[in-house]
Write an enzyme that holds these catalytic residues in place. Structure first.
Site, PDB file in Angstrom:
ATOM      1  N   ARG A   1       0.891  -1.170   0.005  1.00  9.05           N
ATOM      2  CA  ARG A   1       0.095  -0.236   0.037  1.00  9.05           C
ATOM      3  C   ARG A   1       0.701   1.186  -0.103  1.00  9.05           C
ATOM      4  O   ARG A   1       0.423   2.316  -0.436  1.00  9.05           O
ATOM      5  CB  ARG A   1      -0.935   0.136   1.217  1.00  9.05           C
ATOM      6  CG  ARG A   1      -2.129   0.884   0.956  1.00  9.05           C
ATOM      7  CD  ARG A   1      -3.053   0.808   2.059  1.00  9.05           C
ATOM      8  NE  ARG A   1      -2.480   1.159   3.419  1.00  9.05           N
ATOM      9  CZ  ARG A   1      -2.607   0.298   4.441  1.00  9.05           C
ATOM     10  NH1 ARG A   1      -3.268  -0.739   4.699  1.00  9.05           N
ATOM     11  NH2 ARG A   1      -1.893   0.562   5.712  1.00  9.05           N
TER      12      ARG A   1
ATOM     13  N   TYR B   1     -12.673  22.165 -10.835  1.00 12.46           N
ATOM     14  CA  TYR B   1     -13.265  20.730 -11.312  1.00 12.46           C
ATOM     15  C   TYR B   1     -14.314  20.584 -10.480  1.00 12.46           C
ATOM     16  O   TYR B   1     -14.437  20.463  -9.339  1.00 12.46           O
ATOM     17  CB  TYR B   1     -11.924  19.919 -11.037  1.00 12.46           C
ATOM     18  CG  TYR B   1     -12.527  18.305 -11.513  1.00 12.46           C
ATOM     19  CD1 TYR B   1     -13.077  18.125 -12.922  1.00 12.46           C
ATOM     20  CD2 TYR B   1     -12.346  17.446 -10.513  1.00 12.46           C
ATOM     21  CE1 TYR B   1     -13.235  16.817 -13.114  1.00 12.46           C
ATOM     22  CE2 TYR B   1     -12.742  16.201 -11.073  1.00 12.46           C
ATOM     23  CZ  TYR B   1     -13.176  15.764 -12.189  1.00 12.46           C
ATOM     24  OH  TYR B   1     -13.484  14.356 -12.584  1.00 12.46           O
TER      25      TYR B   1
ATOM     26  N   ASP C   1      -4.361  22.384  -9.329  1.00 11.95           N
ATOM     27  CA  ASP C   1      -4.709  21.197 -10.385  1.00 11.95           C
ATOM     28  C   ASP C   1      -4.045  21.441 -11.508  1.00 11.95           C
ATOM     29  O   ASP C   1      -4.504  22.564 -12.244  1.00 11.95           O
ATOM     30  CB  ASP C   1      -6.057  21.046 -10.131  1.00 11.95           C
ATOM     31  CG  ASP C   1      -6.585  19.981 -11.034  1.00 11.95           C
ATOM     32  OD1 ASP C   1      -5.845  19.435 -12.052  1.00 11.95           O
ATOM     33  OD2 ASP C   1      -7.732  19.512 -10.877  1.00 11.95           O
TER      34      ASP C   1
ATOM     35  N   LYS D   1      -5.719  11.430 -17.462  1.00 10.96           N
ATOM     36  CA  LYS D   1      -5.867  12.312 -18.623  1.00 10.96           C
ATOM     37  C   LYS D   1      -4.590  11.969 -19.587  1.00 10.96           C
ATOM     38  O   LYS D   1      -4.481  10.926 -20.268  1.00 10.96           O
ATOM     39  CB  LYS D   1      -6.057  13.805 -18.404  1.00 10.96           C
ATOM     40  CG  LYS D   1      -7.212  13.930 -17.359  1.00 10.96           C
ATOM     41  CD  LYS D   1      -8.400  13.589 -17.707  1.00 10.96           C
ATOM     42  CE  LYS D   1      -9.554  13.432 -16.797  1.00 10.96           C
ATOM     43  NZ  LYS D   1      -9.798  14.705 -16.006  1.00 10.96           N
TER      44      LYS D   1
HETATM   45  C1  PLP Z   1     -10.523  14.516 -14.523  1.00 12.68           C
HETATM   46  C2  PLP Z   1      -9.892  15.648 -13.745  1.00 12.68           C
HETATM   47  C3  PLP Z   1      -9.922  15.196 -12.546  1.00 12.68           C
HETATM   48  C4  PLP Z   1     -10.057  14.155 -11.680  1.00 12.68           C
HETATM   49  O1  PLP Z   1      -9.616  13.057 -12.170  1.00 12.68           O
HETATM   50  P1  PLP Z   1      -9.879  11.414 -11.973  1.00 12.68           P
HETATM   51  O2  PLP Z   1      -8.771  10.612 -12.253  1.00 12.68           O
HETATM   52  O3  PLP Z   1     -11.079  11.357 -13.110  1.00 12.68           O
HETATM   53  O4  PLP Z   1     -10.474  11.058 -10.632  1.00 12.68           O
HETATM   54  C5  PLP Z   1      -9.151  16.328 -11.576  1.00 12.68           C
HETATM   55  N1  PLP Z   1      -8.899  17.459 -12.214  1.00 12.68           N
HETATM   56  C6  PLP Z   1      -9.136  17.718 -13.534  1.00 12.68           C
HETATM   57  C7  PLP Z   1      -9.068  19.247 -13.917  1.00 12.68           C
HETATM   58  C8  PLP Z   1     -10.061  16.960 -14.085  1.00 12.68           C
HETATM   59  O5  PLP Z   1     -10.008  17.178 -15.688  1.00 12.68           O
END
Ligand code: PLP
Length: 392
Positions: free
Chosen positions: A54, A107, A179, A204
């Site tokens: 973990r 987000y 972010d 992404k």
């Molecule tokens: C998709 C996204 C997230 C979340 O990512 P996941 O892997 O789907 O939890 C966070 N911030 C932004 C800007 C995103 O586009």
């Protein structure tokens, strides 16, 4: 070493693995120690070395080291999703009675976490407009423990003056989180702009093929222990398979992003000339209101942008979207394929007024040939027009 070269070198050590190019996928829960003394020594420093599945495996560490090195952070923590990375950071810094400054264009699920989970635990969030730079000083309270940024913002792509915010925050000893999913560690060097914690939904562009969930938190040596401890306390961990997919994605990140960006600009050049399109938001597009800020701070742009259509009937919008052949309809982005999604920023804004009257579409420019994408959109606009005015 230039980033393009670093992407081919980071996180691997062929000599350690019989010359095999990529680090293996370690499947691990139990990690054995040769003696009680060794086990006790490892227990005193569980964040160093391989301790228990973990806490991470050598595959996890290879991804974490690569991401930190690319962005200029000291250390990284890999978790199971981008959202897990965000909530880990919020929980690492905020306790009941604390105050959070959160950008209004964050987000959506991050906003839901603040308004629900954090609010129920007595943690107050103030949303500030994305255009706020050093003016953020006026919103800081004695109990403000974290400033959260996301640039460009989700769905509407406003660029923040992150250096101005980190400058104000630094003077007051408040950490700034970002972010940085849209720009990736390649296109926005968070740490050179004063950011303390940079979070990536590696789901992404890092993974890049729409086939894994993964989050990475990059941070400084000073903030790493509390973030890693919080991730461990919450039981978060990224799977080794997913980390290996993230590492694989990094190898081609630079070439993919260059193509995503070029395709986005080609599509936008075509879209702005269409009579159905009222507005475009993409900071790399020269006419975007935030273009100068983007140019000052970013090294490139990814393939995600938004357009506003002139108001049309819901059936006309559905005719446009439903018949698209190459643009997929679904959540997430950063994979190789193009996507188009009607979105509703008006539901997730409280510090800024939402002025768009027509449909707002988030578009991900994939890796297809632009000529095919344009033909797909052109056919879509024909459907929209004939549905909007039947018989004409
Ligand atoms: C998709 C996204 C997230 C979340 O990512 P996941 O892997 O789907 O939890 C966070 N911030 C932004 C800007 C995103 O586009």
């Amino acid at each position: 070493m230039d980033d393009q070269t670093a992407l081919t070198q980071l996180g691997r050590d062929p000599e350690r693995f019989d010359g095999v190019v990529n680090p293996p996928v370690y499947r691990a829960s139990t990690v054995l120690f040769p003696s009680l003394a060794a086990l006790e020594a490892a227990s005193r420093r569980p964040f160093e070395g391989t301790y228990y599945g973990r806490f991470g495996t050598p595959t996890t560490f290879a991804l974490e080291e690569s991401m930190a090195a690319l962005e200029g952070g000291d250390r990284a923590v890999a978790v199971g999703s981008g959202l897990a990375g965000i909530t880990t950071v919020l929980l690492a810094f905020l306790t009941p009675g604390d105050h959070l400054l959160m950008v209004d264009t964050v987000y959506g699920p991050t906003r839901m976490f603040c308004d629900g989970f954090l609010a129920r635990r007595g943690i107050e969030t103030t949303y500030y407009p994305p255009a706020m730079g050093e003016g953020i000083a006026e919103l800081i309270r004695p109990n403000t423990r974290l400033i959260f940024t996301e640039s460009p913002g989700s769905l509407s792509f406003e660029v923040q003056d992150v250096p101005a915010i980190t400058c104000v925050a630094r003077a007051r000893g408040i950490p700034v989180a970002l972010d940085n999913t849209w720009a990736t560690p390649l296109y926005f060097k968070a740490f050179s702009h004063g950011v303390d914690i940079s979070i990536h939904a590696a789901t992404k562009y890092v993974v890049g093929h729409a086939d894994a969930m993964l989050g990475v938190i990059n941070t400084t040596a000073a903030h790493y222990p509390v973030i890693k401890q919080t991730a461990v306390d919450l039981g978060h961990c990224a799977g080794s398979e997913e980390c290996a997919l993230g590492l694989r994605g990094l190898r081609t990140l630079d070439v993919r992003l260059a193509r995503h960006q070029a395709n986005a600009l080609t599509l936008i050049d075509w879209l702005v000339a269409r009579s159905e399109v009222r507005r475009v938001r993409y900071p790399a597009w020269p006419a975007d209101p935030d273009h100068a800020l983007w140019q000052r701070d970013f090294r490139g742009a990814s393939g995600l942008f938004a357009i506003e259509l002139f108001p049309c009937a819901p059936e006309a919008l559905a005719a446009f979207v439903d018949g698209l052949q190459l643009f997929g309809l679904g959540y997430s982005w950063g994979g190789y394929e193009s996507l188009l999604l009607p979105v509703h920023p008006e539901h997730s804004r409280s510090a800024t007024a939402w002025t768009a009257a027509g449909p707002w579409l988030r578009i991900h420019a994939g890796l297809e040939a632009p000529v095919d994408l344009i033909a797909d959109l052109a056919a879509g606009f024909e459907r929209l027009r004939s549905s909007a005015s039947p018989g004409l």
